[in-house]
Design a protein around this motif. Structure first.
Motif, PDB file in Angstrom:
ATOM      1  N   UNK A  11       0.696  -1.214  -0.075  1.00 48.62           N
ATOM      2  CA  UNK A  11      -0.226  -0.057   0.110  1.00 48.62           C
ATOM      3  C   UNK A  11       0.882   1.243  -0.166  1.00 48.62           C
ATOM      4  N   UNK A  12       2.017   1.341  -0.133  1.00 48.16           N
ATOM      5  CA  UNK A  12       3.086   2.479  -0.156  1.00 48.16           C
ATOM      6  C   UNK A  12       4.339   1.851  -0.846  1.00 48.16           C
ATOM      7  N   UNK A  13       4.907   2.928  -1.078  1.00 52.08           N
ATOM      8  CA  UNK A  13       6.476   2.747  -1.846  1.00 52.08           C
ATOM      9  C   UNK A  13       7.321   2.514  -0.870  1.00 52.08           C
ATOM     10  N   UNK A  14       8.406   1.653  -1.231  1.00 52.44           N
ATOM     11  CA  UNK A  14       9.381   1.409  -0.284  1.00 52.44           C
ATOM     12  C   UNK A  14      10.262   2.744   0.082  1.00 52.44           C
ATOM     13  N   UNK A  15      10.832   2.901   1.459  1.00 48.40           N
ATOM     14  CA  UNK A  15      11.162   4.238   1.884  1.00 48.40           C
ATOM     15  C   UNK A  15      12.775   4.221   1.188  1.00 48.40           C
ATOM     16  N   UNK A  16      13.468   3.086   1.058  1.00 48.54           N
ATOM     17  CA  UNK A  16      14.685   2.793   0.389  1.00 48.54           C
ATOM     18  C   UNK A  16      14.816   1.522  -0.148  1.00 48.54           C
ATOM     19  N   UNK A  17      15.872   1.358  -0.864  1.00 53.14           N
ATOM     20  CA  UNK A  17      16.112   0.159  -1.668  1.00 53.14           C
ATOM     21  C   UNK A  17      16.244  -1.210  -0.914  1.00 53.14           C
ATOM     22  N   UNK A  18      16.978  -0.893   0.438  1.00 46.91           N
ATOM     23  CA  UNK A  18      17.010  -2.039   1.445  1.00 46.91           C
ATOM     24  C   UNK A  18      15.773  -2.424   1.728  1.00 46.91           C
ATOM     25  N   UNK A  19      14.687  -1.780   1.802  1.00 42.30           N
ATOM     26  CA  UNK A  19      13.314  -2.533   2.121  1.00 42.30           C
ATOM     27  C   UNK A  19      12.786  -3.483   1.171  1.00 42.30           C
ATOM     28  N   UNK A  20      13.354  -3.142  -0.129  1.00 43.05           N
ATOM     29  CA  UNK A  20      12.929  -4.549  -1.033  1.00 43.05           C
ATOM     30  C   UNK A  20      13.789  -5.604  -0.748  1.00 43.05           C
ATOM     31  N   UNK A  21      14.924  -5.468  -0.174  1.00 37.97           N
ATOM     32  CA  UNK A  21      16.004  -6.929   0.003  1.00 37.97           C
ATOM     33  C   UNK A  21      15.493  -7.535   1.328  1.00 37.97           C
ATOM     34  N   UNK A  25      21.352  -4.874  -4.239  1.00 40.66           N
ATOM     35  CA  UNK A  25      21.175  -3.569  -4.535  1.00 40.66           C
ATOM     36  C   UNK A  25      21.919  -2.899  -5.640  1.00 40.66           C
ATOM     37  N   UNK A  26      22.911  -3.920  -6.156  1.00 45.42           N
ATOM     38  CA  UNK A  26      23.749  -3.442  -7.287  1.00 45.42           C
ATOM     39  C   UNK A  26      23.537  -3.881  -8.597  1.00 45.42           C
ATOM     40  N   UNK A  27      24.005  -3.324  -9.331  1.00 45.50           N
ATOM     41  CA  UNK A  27      23.851  -3.725 -10.963  1.00 45.50           C
ATOM     42  C   UNK A  27      25.032  -4.896 -11.166  1.00 45.50           C
ATOM     43  N   UNK A  28      24.962  -5.787 -11.980  1.00 44.06           N
ATOM     44  CA  UNK A  28      25.827  -6.712 -12.138  1.00 44.06           C
ATOM     45  C   UNK A  28      27.492  -6.058 -12.540  1.00 44.06           C
ATOM     46  N   UNK A  29      27.327  -4.942 -13.118  1.00 42.67           N
ATOM     47  CA  UNK A  29      28.595  -4.325 -13.092  1.00 42.67           C
ATOM     48  C   UNK A  29      29.313  -3.561 -11.858  1.00 42.67           C
TER      49      UNK A  29
END
Length: 103
Positions: free
Chosen positions: A61-71, A79-83
């Protein structure tokens, strides 16, 4: 009549010469394309993160605050690209590889 089976030294040298020429042609092309592959894989990873952000929004119901929430919630494994480029979430749910400003 002596019927020995095997390759002569000249035949072996010709084969080695052909293999060497093929390697000299292919190695520069492969290394040149590595940068293109890294760029495209990072763009694909950004798209994946954006779609996972939308899934998170639908489920929570809301966007994650930071990308670590998705992890931590299991939507992403890193949280990093393959490169190696670090990915950041923006306030609107879009994704950037640039460090977000804190204005």
């Amino acid at each position: 009549m002596n019927n020995e089976k095997g390759f002569t030294l000249i035949e072996m040298l010709v084969v080695l010469l052909i293999i060497s020429v093929l390697l000299l042609i292919t190695i520069p092309n492969v290394t040149k394309n590595n940068e293109v592959i890294d760029t495209k894989s990072c763009a694909a990873f950004k798209s994946l993160v954006e779609s996972q952000t939308q899934v998170y929004k639908i489920e929570k119901g809301q966007l994650p605050v930071e990308i670590n929430d998705l992890v931590t919630e299991g939507y992403l494994s890193e949280t990093k690209c393959p490169n190696g480029t670090e990915i950041h979430l923006l306030d609107d749910g879009s994704v950037s590889s640039e460090v977000p400003s804190t204005n």
